[in-house]
Design a protein around this motif. Sequence first.
Motif, PDB file in Angstrom:
ATOM      1  N   ALA A   1      -2.113  -0.163  -4.008  1.00 32.97           N
ATOM      2  CA  ALA A   1      -3.232  -0.357  -3.494  1.00 32.97           C
ATOM      3  C   ALA A   1      -3.959  -1.515  -3.699  1.00 32.97           C
ATOM      4  O   ALA A   1      -4.597  -2.269  -2.921  1.00 32.97           O
ATOM      5  CB  ALA A   1      -4.105   1.056  -3.155  1.00 32.97           C
TER       6      ALA A   1
ATOM      7  N   GLY B   1      -7.253   4.983   0.891  1.00 27.28           N
ATOM      8  CA  GLY B   1      -7.117   4.849  -0.671  1.00 27.28           C
ATOM      9  C   GLY B   1      -8.139   5.516  -1.643  1.00 27.28           C
ATOM     10  O   GLY B   1      -7.781   5.988  -2.585  1.00 27.28           O
TER      11      GLY B   1
ATOM     12  N   PHE C   1       0.725  -1.078  -0.004  1.00 27.38           N
ATOM     13  CA  PHE C   1       0.070   0.137  -0.236  1.00 27.38           C
ATOM     14  C   PHE C   1       0.746   1.327  -0.091  1.00 27.38           C
ATOM     15  O   PHE C   1       0.756   2.238  -0.593  1.00 27.38           O
ATOM     16  CB  PHE C   1      -1.138  -0.065   1.310  1.00 27.38           C
ATOM     17  CG  PHE C   1      -1.918   0.906   1.084  1.00 27.38           C
ATOM     18  CD1 PHE C   1      -3.201   0.757   0.501  1.00 27.38           C
ATOM     19  CD2 PHE C   1      -1.889   2.242   1.804  1.00 27.38           C
ATOM     20  CE1 PHE C   1      -4.350   1.710   0.509  1.00 27.38           C
ATOM     21  CE2 PHE C   1      -2.950   3.105   1.738  1.00 27.38           C
ATOM     22  CZ  PHE C   1      -4.090   3.149   1.006  1.00 27.38           C
TER      23      PHE C   1
ATOM     24  N   THR D   1      -3.426   7.277  -3.704  1.00 23.06           N
ATOM     25  CA  THR D   1      -2.722   6.462  -2.472  1.00 23.06           C
ATOM     26  C   THR D   1      -1.219   6.989  -2.278  1.00 23.06           C
ATOM     27  O   THR D   1      -0.622   6.280  -1.190  1.00 23.06           O
ATOM     28  CB  THR D   1      -2.627   5.073  -2.765  1.00 23.06           C
ATOM     29  OG1 THR D   1      -1.721   4.790  -3.867  1.00 23.06           O
ATOM     30  CG2 THR D   1      -4.341   4.655  -3.010  1.00 23.06           C
TER      31      THR D   1
END
Length: 185
Positions: free
Chosen positions: A91, A121, A86, A172
């Motif tokens: 993500a 996100g 992430f 993100t």
Amino acid sequence: MDHPPDLDRLLAEGMAASREGRSDAAFAFFQRASEADPASALPHFLLASEQASAGDFAQAELSFANALLLAPDFALARYQLGLLQFTSSRAPVALLTWQPLLSLPESDALLHFVRGFAALGQNAFSESLAHLRRGLQCTPANPALCSDIVQVVEAVERLESRGSGSEEGTGTGHVLLSAYSRGLH
């Protein structure tokens, strides 16, 4: 299942070296522990944690993945692997990695942390904060992980106060996530 006699000693020595800031020694102990018990996921997890702390995220990702290959239900390893993904602006991959964690009980902090990052996100700051805060209320909690999440909460609060239209708050690749990934352990 009993561990080989050297495994516990090697893990303890590796953790002591890590606490003392002796990364090279910690790497060596965790590597030897993985060789002492090739079926154990814990040495790979600890090695990955040490690699991430040293900033070697590519190797950490491989070591977390090795831990999960050996123990697919190792929730903390799965969470940390997804977090590395992430914070590396991947993500969708993180969400796939985290998918099994979404079936954890409501009392598990990792469930709420994953939900919080998933909302982040999507730039859903209020939703993200609600999930992260809920996770912090779960017990028993991992103190180091909770300390990191408190920092994320503070950063999300700053993003939220700026509004979702801010250039820093899009996608993100949030500034807070890159900072968080540098402190990952």
